[in-house]
Design a protein around this motif. Sequence first.
Motif, PDB file in Angstrom:
ATOM      1  N   VAL A 162       0.850  -1.195   0.000  1.00 20.09           N
ATOM      2  CA  VAL A 162       0.000   0.000   0.000  1.00 20.09           C
ATOM      3  C   VAL A 162       0.885   1.243   0.000  1.00 20.09           C
ATOM      4  N   THR A 163       0.652   2.151  -0.995  1.00 24.13           N
ATOM      5  CA  THR A 163       1.399   3.401  -1.118  1.00 24.13           C
ATOM      6  C   THR A 163       0.433   4.576  -1.128  1.00 24.13           C
TER       7      THR A 163
ATOM      8  N   GLU B 217      -2.749   0.767  -3.918  1.00 24.05           N
ATOM      9  CA  GLU B 217      -2.134  -0.556  -3.771  1.00 24.05           C
ATOM     10  C   GLU B 217      -1.307  -0.900  -5.009  1.00 24.05           C
ATOM     11  N   GLU B 218      -0.049  -1.318  -4.789  1.00 22.82           N
ATOM     12  CA  GLU B 218       0.849  -1.662  -5.890  1.00 22.82           C
ATOM     13  C   GLU B 218       1.417  -3.065  -5.672  1.00 22.82           C
ATOM     14  N   MET B 219       1.899  -3.676  -6.752  1.00 23.34           N
ATOM     15  CA  MET B 219       2.560  -4.982  -6.698  1.00 23.34           C
ATOM     16  C   MET B 219       4.068  -4.747  -6.811  1.00 23.34           C
ATOM     17  N   VAL B 220       4.850  -5.274  -5.837  1.00 20.68           N
ATOM     18  CA  VAL B 220       6.297  -5.018  -5.765  1.00 20.68           C
ATOM     19  C   VAL B 220       7.042  -6.356  -5.717  1.00 20.68           C
ATOM     20  N   ALA B 221       8.184  -6.407  -6.383  1.00 21.56           N
ATOM     21  CA  ALA B 221       9.036  -7.602  -6.362  1.00 21.56           C
ATOM     22  C   ALA B 221       9.918  -7.573  -5.124  1.00 21.56           C
ATOM     23  N   GLU B 222       9.853  -8.645  -4.307  1.00 21.26           N
ATOM     24  CA  GLU B 222      10.682  -8.750  -3.111  1.00 21.26           C
ATOM     25  C   GLU B 222      11.618  -9.944  -3.229  1.00 21.26           C
TER      26      GLU B 222
ATOM     27  N   VAL C 249       5.851  -4.052 -10.227  1.00 20.13           N
ATOM     28  CA  VAL C 249       5.553  -4.980 -11.311  1.00 20.13           C
ATOM     29  C   VAL C 249       4.034  -5.105 -11.439  1.00 20.13           C
ATOM     30  N   ARG C 250       3.597  -5.663 -12.528  1.00 15.70           N
ATOM     31  CA  ARG C 250       2.178  -5.990 -12.689  1.00 15.70           C
ATOM     32  C   ARG C 250       2.083  -7.401 -13.258  1.00 15.70           C
ATOM     33  N   LEU C 251       1.084  -8.122 -12.792  1.00 14.99           N
ATOM     34  CA  LEU C 251       0.928  -9.513 -13.173  1.00 14.99           C
ATOM     35  C   LEU C 251       0.408  -9.615 -14.592  1.00 14.99           C
ATOM     36  N   MET C 252       0.992 -10.529 -15.351  1.00 13.30           N
ATOM     37  CA  MET C 252       0.527 -10.763 -16.708  1.00 13.30           C
ATOM     38  C   MET C 252      -0.767 -11.571 -16.641  1.00 13.30           C
ATOM     39  N   GLU C 253      -1.760 -11.117 -17.375  1.00 15.99           N
ATOM     40  CA  GLU C 253      -3.047 -11.814 -17.369  1.00 15.99           C
ATOM     41  C   GLU C 253      -2.880 -13.191 -17.999  1.00 15.99           C
TER      42      GLU C 253
END
Length: 598
Positions: free
Chosen positions: A543-544, A548-553, A593-597
């Motif tokens: 959460v930013t 809400e964002e998707m981040v690579a950890e 990042v964003r998930l590929m559909e």
Amino acid sequence: MKIELKQQLQRQLPSPKEDRDKVKQVAIKGLAGFLIIMVTLTGLSRTANALTTPQVTIALPKGGRIEHKIQGNGVLKAKDEESMEASSGLKVKDIFVEVDDRIKKGEPILELDAKELQEKLEMSQDDLAKLKLRLQQLGLNEDYSTVLSPLEEANNKVTKLEEEKLNATEKGKVKISRGEQKIKQAEEDLLSAKKDLEAFKGSNLEEQLKKAREEEDEAKRHLENQKYERDKALKRSEQALNEAKENFWMTAGQGVDITSAQQAVDRAQMEYNITKSDWDRNVKEAEEKFKKAKDKVIQLENGEVDQEILKQEEEKVKAAERAVEEQKRLQEDLIVEQEELIKNLDRQIESAKKEVELAVQKENNMDLEEQQSEQKQAIEKQLMQVDIAAKEKEISRIQKIIAEGGKLVAPADGMIKEIKVEKGQVTTGGELVTFIGDDSKYVLEVELSQEKSEGIQVGDQVIVTLEGEKRALENTIVENISYVQGEGGSKKKISISVPEGIPGMNASCEVTNQSEQYNSIVPVEALKEDNGSYYVLVAKKKVTTLGEEMVAERVNVMKKESNESSVAVEGAFSPQDNIIIKSNKPIKSGDRVRLMEQ
């Protein structure tokens, strides 16, 4: 006049209230426009962000096993080819067969000139007598063995110590591995004893009797399995020992150095003794366990359930705890003992190498003429021994042919594979005919790398398919594994028994092995490496201020086992975590990042 002008100006100019209303309307319109612009810019920003953010493909870690498929190609060989030889200078009078002809035992293959055979025999016998006389003149006998020089002795000592270190290391690894298995087994026994105690405390007589009977059945099955595994392990170990002994006698019969062959026999004998001792102990333990389970059933059937049995169960737990501690202590002692043994051997090897250096200096200081004389004498002795052995073999071969009326005959029913002479030709020594008996078996020899051959053992079933055939052969098992000469241990030759075929025919083989069970297996593309350590990237929500964002950890992992497509890992992630497999752009830990559909 002034009054009229003032009234006219008042009618033309707006009132103060009207001025405020107009300013308010302008401000509202400006704010609305600003908000519209901000919304538009935010939308454009999100669209641009979506276009520039890397797209990733994910997968969930799964439990399972790593499957290894080992494939190879080779050529069929007759296992029992026999080369038929004759001395040089003999005329071939006739040839009765052709290549690929079938032939019965005792039937003639070719005929040599009888008169020349007799003359050759007499000449060979004279030559043998002269060689033996010359050997006696040198003050030697046929059992002569060359005395090693100080340098040779020193080098042999280094070699022997290094081989001893290698054997000790291999033996230590086996003992430590088996010790770890014993610790694991003791811990499992402890856990089982604790569960039994708790179950006993909360169970009635009928439940205890039912469970005791199940334990008796399980102990019986375990005993039978241990006996079966012991017999199988001993059979393999005995086979390896017999092969080492056969190789020893073959080497001894060839008159060459048998040290290596003797060491192979010793190692095989040692492995057989260790295997037998370990499995005998396992079977004995299983027998004791079965007896205890059986006695327990008898007690329960007699209604002898009281505090004494409870004490026995509690004592089992204590005994299991002591067994775990004892196995751990023995393992620690074994590791310390192994380390001390290796250190001691390293010191001895270092000392022996210094002896080699001193021997080199000593030999360098020897008188050159004396050294050359000794070398010449040693070479002459060796050559004489070789000549005597070759001459005796030649005489035996000639005598056999003369006994058959000057003919080479088939030693058994079989087939002529190759004829290396022609009618009327004079032999030049060596092979004349190659013969394959009907009782000969076939073997497929396949060379594999050290890494690929690790999972293959003697006795394993192998899928073998002959060239041009779709059906796999039956009863094809690995019967021997050896290192390929000249490859420095980097390759192994796998010999597979084959029930049918033609010598020289190409064939392929395939062996499938499975690893132990792993909790987390991911596609091999997901594993990353950084300065010798491994990690994976996990896509997690964050959460930013912008939502809400998707981040690579990054999650560090330990690589356990892998094949071409999958890898088993251990790390601080859950089965529900999205492991990143690939991305359309380079990414690192912390990147959005964003998930590929899918």
